[in-house]
Write an enzyme that holds these catalytic residues in place. Structure first.
Site, PDB file in Angstrom:
ATOM      1  N   SER A  60      95.361 142.043  21.417  1.00  0.00           N
ATOM      2  CA  SER A  60      94.139 142.676  21.942  1.00  0.00           C
ATOM      3  C   SER A  60      93.944 142.331  23.408  1.00  0.00           C
ATOM      4  O   SER A  60      94.325 141.239  23.857  1.00  0.00           O
ATOM      5  CB  SER A  60      92.925 142.208  21.131  1.00  0.00           C
ATOM      6  OG  SER A  60      91.717 142.545  21.780  1.00  0.00           O
ATOM      7  N   TYR A  92      88.265 134.883  18.000  1.00  0.00           N
ATOM      8  CA  TYR A  92      89.232 135.977  17.891  1.00  0.00           C
ATOM      9  C   TYR A  92      90.169 136.000  19.100  1.00  0.00           C
ATOM     10  O   TYR A  92      91.386 136.130  18.954  1.00  0.00           O
ATOM     11  CB  TYR A  92      88.484 137.299  17.764  1.00  0.00           C
ATOM     12  CG  TYR A  92      89.354 138.530  17.728  1.00  0.00           C
ATOM     13  CD1 TYR A  92      90.141 138.818  16.617  1.00  0.00           C
ATOM     14  CD2 TYR A  92      89.380 139.420  18.813  1.00  0.00           C
ATOM     15  CE1 TYR A  92      90.933 139.960  16.581  1.00  0.00           C
ATOM     16  CE2 TYR A  92      90.162 140.554  18.773  1.00  0.00           C
ATOM     17  CZ  TYR A  92      90.940 140.826  17.666  1.00  0.00           C
ATOM     18  OH  TYR A  92      91.719 141.951  17.627  1.00  0.00           O
TER      19      TYR A  92
END
Length: 329
Positions: free
Chosen positions: A81, A96
């Protein structure tokens, strides 16, 4: 052999189980290409242990299961990401981000040792997707396209000037396949890279939605500030440097307009959702143009009108009356 398409077999496996044995059945057929997209996003920060089990231990379980097979070194494409901090250069903003960065390092390390031929691609936020169940800090971006086009209200929790890098499912899938086909020599500089995307501001998305689907559709987006979401997303870079990926042939979407039109045509229409009249009219006209029909203006309007009536769509009253009177004459 380059991969251009593949058949997906459904199998439910908990990659975060106890050790690599929990995933070893995935590799019985020794597939040449592995796409690792499984992750836990927003919940990773609230459930610390589960986040690490899925995003870090789950990735390591897969890598260790591959490592245990003699003479097996597949291309391992890891979907990371743009939230992941550049290694050793930026502080993570939530769990995350950290977990994605750790997984990237694992893929690079196992590739260095020759256990896999890995690549980590940092995907932008994916918009124009039909799944409303996936939860992340940036879930409001896809919802601003998906919900209004389905006749539902969408909440925008950030300022209209906020700019963020996004991509369509089509572009993301294309870049995943491209990553699978790169040679190891092409990845000599780095096995981790930012994917290209477009970076519209929120007001650009609303304006494009209004131009394509109508102002009434765009008005279904309502601003309601959420400080926790704003704190997270405002810490991310608003313009991503994807120079390396572009040099390797990765391709972004062309515009926010193209993403919205793709979603209407390939997602809503295929699933037979009820579309706002202006949206459907626009796509009937686009279909005629794509077929390169050279028609006089009046004939083209009648074709649009006939197509709409055959599909039992609601037609604006004025437009319908003009065509009916023309047909009667």
């Amino acid at each position: 052999m380059p991969v251009t398409s593949f058949v997906v077999g459904k199998r439910k496996i908990d990659i975060a189980g106890d050790g690599p044995s929990c995933v070893e059945e995935l590799f019985y057929g020794r597939p040449e290409f592995i796409f690792h997209l499984a992750s836990l996003s927003e919940e990773a920060d609230f459930d610390f242990d589960r986040g690490y089990r899925v995003n870090v231990d789950g990735t390591k379980n897969m890598l260790d299961a591959i490592r245990a097979i003699p003479g097996y070194c597949p291309r391992f494409v890891f979907a990371s990401s743009i939230a992941a901090p550049s290694q050793c250069s930026a502080a993570p903003q939530d769990s995350y981000d950290t977990q994605k960065a750790i997984a990237e390092l694992l893929v690079s390390e196992y590739s260095r040792k020759g256990y896999v031929d890995g690549i980590s691609i940092r995907l932008p936020t994916i918009v124009g997707c039909p799944d409303a169940t996936y939860k992340a800090a940036t879930s409001f971006f896809p919802s601003m396209i998906r919900e209004p086009l389905s006749g539902h209200e969408a909440i925008c929790p950030v300022p209209l000037f906020f700019r963020h890098t996004i991509a369509s499912p089509k572009a993301a899938a294309g870049n995943l396949l491209h990553a699978a086909n790169l040679t190891s020599q092409q990845l000599a500089m780095s096995r981790t890279m930012n994917m290209p995307g477009i970076a519209p501001a929120v007001h650009d998305i609303i304006e494009a939605l209004g131009n394509i689907a109508g102002k009434s559709v765009a008005k279904l987006i309502r601003q309601e500030r959420d400080i926790s979401i704003w704190r997270t997303v405002s810490s991310w870079p608003q313009n991503i440097d994807a120079t390396y990926a572009l040099s390797l042939g990765f391709v972004p979407d062309t515009s926010i307009d193209a993403i919205i039109k793709y979603y209407i045509k390939d997602e809503l229409k295929q699933k037979k959702h009820s579309l706002p009249t202006e949206v459907e009219k626009m796509h009937v006209e686009d279909d005629l143009k794509q077929k390169k029909c050279s028609l006089p203006t009046g004939v083209e309007k009648r074709h649009v009108e006939d197509d709409l009536k055959q599909k039992t769509y609601s037609i604006p009253t004025g437009f319908g009356k003009r065509q009916l009177s023309g047909a009667a004459a």
